[in-house]
Design a protein around this motif. Structure first.
Motif, PDB file in Angstrom:
ATOM      1  N   ASN A   1       0.874  -1.169   0.000  1.00  0.00           N
ATOM      2  CA  ASN A   1       0.000   0.000   0.000  1.00  0.00           C
ATOM      3  C   ASN A   1       0.911   1.218   0.000  1.00  0.00           C
ATOM      4  O   ASN A   1       1.569   1.502   1.004  1.00  0.00           O
ATOM      5  CB  ASN A   1      -0.915  -0.001   1.227  1.00  0.00           C
ATOM      6  N   HIS A   2       0.981   1.881  -1.140  1.00  0.00           N
ATOM      7  CA  HIS A   2       1.917   2.985  -1.267  1.00  0.00           C
ATOM      8  C   HIS A   2       1.410   3.945  -2.320  1.00  0.00           C
ATOM      9  O   HIS A   2       0.805   3.538  -3.314  1.00  0.00           O
ATOM     10  CB  HIS A   2       3.295   2.449  -1.683  1.00  0.00           C
ATOM     11  N   ASN A   3       1.675   5.232  -2.150  1.00  0.00           N
ATOM     12  CA  ASN A   3       1.327   6.233  -3.140  1.00  0.00           C
ATOM     13  C   ASN A   3       2.086   5.935  -4.432  1.00  0.00           C
ATOM     14  O   ASN A   3       3.286   5.705  -4.406  1.00  0.00           O
ATOM     15  CB  ASN A   3       1.696   7.614  -2.593  1.00  0.00           C
ATOM     16  N   VAL A   4       1.380   5.936  -5.564  1.00  0.00           N
ATOM     17  CA  VAL A   4       1.980   5.581  -6.847  1.00  0.00           C
ATOM     18  C   VAL A   4       1.675   6.659  -7.870  1.00  0.00           C
ATOM     19  O   VAL A   4       0.557   7.165  -7.937  1.00  0.00           O
ATOM     20  CB  VAL A   4       1.409   4.220  -7.340  1.00  0.00           C
ATOM     21  N   HIS A   5       2.670   7.009  -8.647  1.00  0.00           N
ATOM     22  CA  HIS A   5       2.491   7.913  -9.778  1.00  0.00           C
ATOM     23  C   HIS A   5       2.619   7.061 -11.042  1.00  0.00           C
ATOM     24  O   HIS A   5       3.662   6.448 -11.270  1.00  0.00           O
ATOM     25  CB  HIS A   5       3.558   9.010  -9.775  1.00  0.00           C
ATOM     26  N   LEU A   6       1.588   6.999 -11.839  1.00  0.00           N
ATOM     27  CA  LEU A   6       1.592   6.167 -13.036  1.00  0.00           C
ATOM     28  C   LEU A   6       1.876   6.997 -14.282  1.00  0.00           C
ATOM     29  O   LEU A   6       1.363   8.108 -14.429  1.00  0.00           O
ATOM     30  CB  LEU A   6       0.243   5.459 -13.207  1.00  0.00           C
TER      31      LEU A   6
ATOM     32  N   ILE B   1      16.981   9.898  -8.397  1.00  0.00           N
ATOM     33  CA  ILE B   1      16.688   8.676  -7.651  1.00  0.00           C
ATOM     34  C   ILE B   1      15.578   7.908  -8.360  1.00  0.00           C
ATOM     35  O   ILE B   1      14.798   8.485  -9.107  1.00  0.00           O
ATOM     36  CB  ILE B   1      16.278   8.965  -6.183  1.00  0.00           C
ATOM     37  N   ASN B   2      15.573   6.604  -8.131  1.00  0.00           N
ATOM     38  CA  ASN B   2      14.429   5.805  -8.549  1.00  0.00           C
ATOM     39  C   ASN B   2      13.887   5.074  -7.323  1.00  0.00           C
ATOM     40  O   ASN B   2      14.615   4.806  -6.378  1.00  0.00           O
ATOM     41  CB  ASN B   2      14.781   4.821  -9.667  1.00  0.00           C
ATOM     42  N   LYS B   3      12.608   4.820  -7.336  1.00  0.00           N
ATOM     43  CA  LYS B   3      11.954   4.149  -6.213  1.00  0.00           C
ATOM     44  C   LYS B   3      10.889   3.221  -6.759  1.00  0.00           C
ATOM     45  O   LYS B   3      10.096   3.661  -7.591  1.00  0.00           O
ATOM     46  CB  LYS B   3      11.340   5.188  -5.265  1.00  0.00           C
TER      47      LYS B   3
ATOM     48  N   LYS C   1       9.913  -1.713   0.035  1.00  0.00           N
ATOM     49  CA  LYS C   1       9.084  -0.726  -0.670  1.00  0.00           C
ATOM     50  C   LYS C   1       9.576   0.707  -0.536  1.00  0.00           C
ATOM     51  O   LYS C   1       9.245   1.547  -1.361  1.00  0.00           O
ATOM     52  CB  LYS C   1       7.631  -0.825  -0.223  1.00  0.00           C
ATOM     53  N   ASN C   2      10.351   1.030   0.464  1.00  0.00           N
ATOM     54  CA  ASN C   2      10.818   2.404   0.647  1.00  0.00           C
ATOM     55  C   ASN C   2      12.265   2.611   0.218  1.00  0.00           C
ATOM     56  O   ASN C   2      12.818   3.685   0.396  1.00  0.00           O
ATOM     57  CB  ASN C   2      10.619   2.855   2.092  1.00  0.00           C
ATOM     58  N   ASP C   3      12.862   1.582  -0.358  1.00  0.00           N
ATOM     59  CA  ASP C   3      14.227   1.696  -0.847  1.00  0.00           C
ATOM     60  C   ASP C   3      14.239   2.520  -2.137  1.00  0.00           C
ATOM     61  O   ASP C   3      13.277   2.532  -2.895  1.00  0.00           O
ATOM     62  CB  ASP C   3      14.787   0.298  -1.139  1.00  0.00           C
ATOM     63  N   PHE C   4      15.320   3.227  -2.364  1.00  0.00           N
ATOM     64  CA  PHE C   4      15.536   3.881  -3.654  1.00  0.00           C
ATOM     65  C   PHE C   4      17.020   3.875  -3.947  1.00  0.00           C
ATOM     66  O   PHE C   4      17.837   3.609  -3.061  1.00  0.00           O
ATOM     67  CB  PHE C   4      14.944   5.294  -3.703  1.00  0.00           C
TER      68      PHE C   4
END
Length: 173
Positions: free
Chosen positions: A7-12, A50-52, A64-67
């Motif tokens: 469950n995480h905020n996602v930008h598509l 950065i990428n996440k 899930k919080n690694d980048f």
């Protein structure tokens, strides 16, 4: 329910590629550009990006919080995934050239580690470039590497593990 549900905020970003013969489809997929976040500008034109998620796995699950932190060169269209070892080697090279200026850079890194913005630290400490990686890149890339470490190790020392290693390597504190 799915085992690896996040469950995480996602930008598509919409990507449309029609299915086709194997080699054609693979070629189109290989042409998909990297999608990164620009987080810092470098005066020379490079950018810290950065990428996440970054791909780190913990106990077989994606963190899930690694980048991941890269230095992007628009001129070369290249991404450099810089490492702690590369930075430490660079600091050693600087130290062999100018001990006092390098110690000042290390104290500048410590200021960034404590939460100060890199550009303010560069001005406050009047940091100068020596041979190797530019000071601005070192401070700005570590700002984000340390943020990544804080996300991956929220109950531990996070950023201070690598900062303490640098201080110890140069006999500071």
């Amino acid at each position: 329910m799915a085992k690896n549900l996040f469950n995480h905020n996602v930008h598509l970003v919409r990507l449309n590629i029609n299915n086709s013969e194997q080699n054609v489809f693979r070629g189109q997929l290989l042409d998909v550009p990297y999608l990164l976040y620009e987080v810092e500008q470098i005066s020379t034109g490079e950018k810290i990006v950065i990428n996440k998620p970054g791909g780190k796995r913990s106990f077989g699950r994606l963190a899930k919080n690694d980048f991941m932190v890269f230095i992007y060169s628009p001129v070369e269209d290249g991404l450099w995934l810089i490492s702690h070892d590369e930075i430490l080697d660079d600091l050693k090279l600087k130290y062999n050239t100018n001990k006092d200026a390098t110690i000042n850079i290390i104290y500048g890194l410590e200021d960034v580690c404590k939460g100060e913005e890199p550009d303010s630290v560069i001005k406050k400490r009047a940091l100068v470039n020596l041979n190797g990686i530019e000071v601005e890149i070192l401070l700005k890339v570590y700002k984000w590497i340390w943020g990544q470490e804080d996300c991956n190790y929220p109950k531990g020392e996070g950023r201070w593990l690598s900062m303490k290693a640098i201080l110890k390597e140069f006999g500071i504190q």
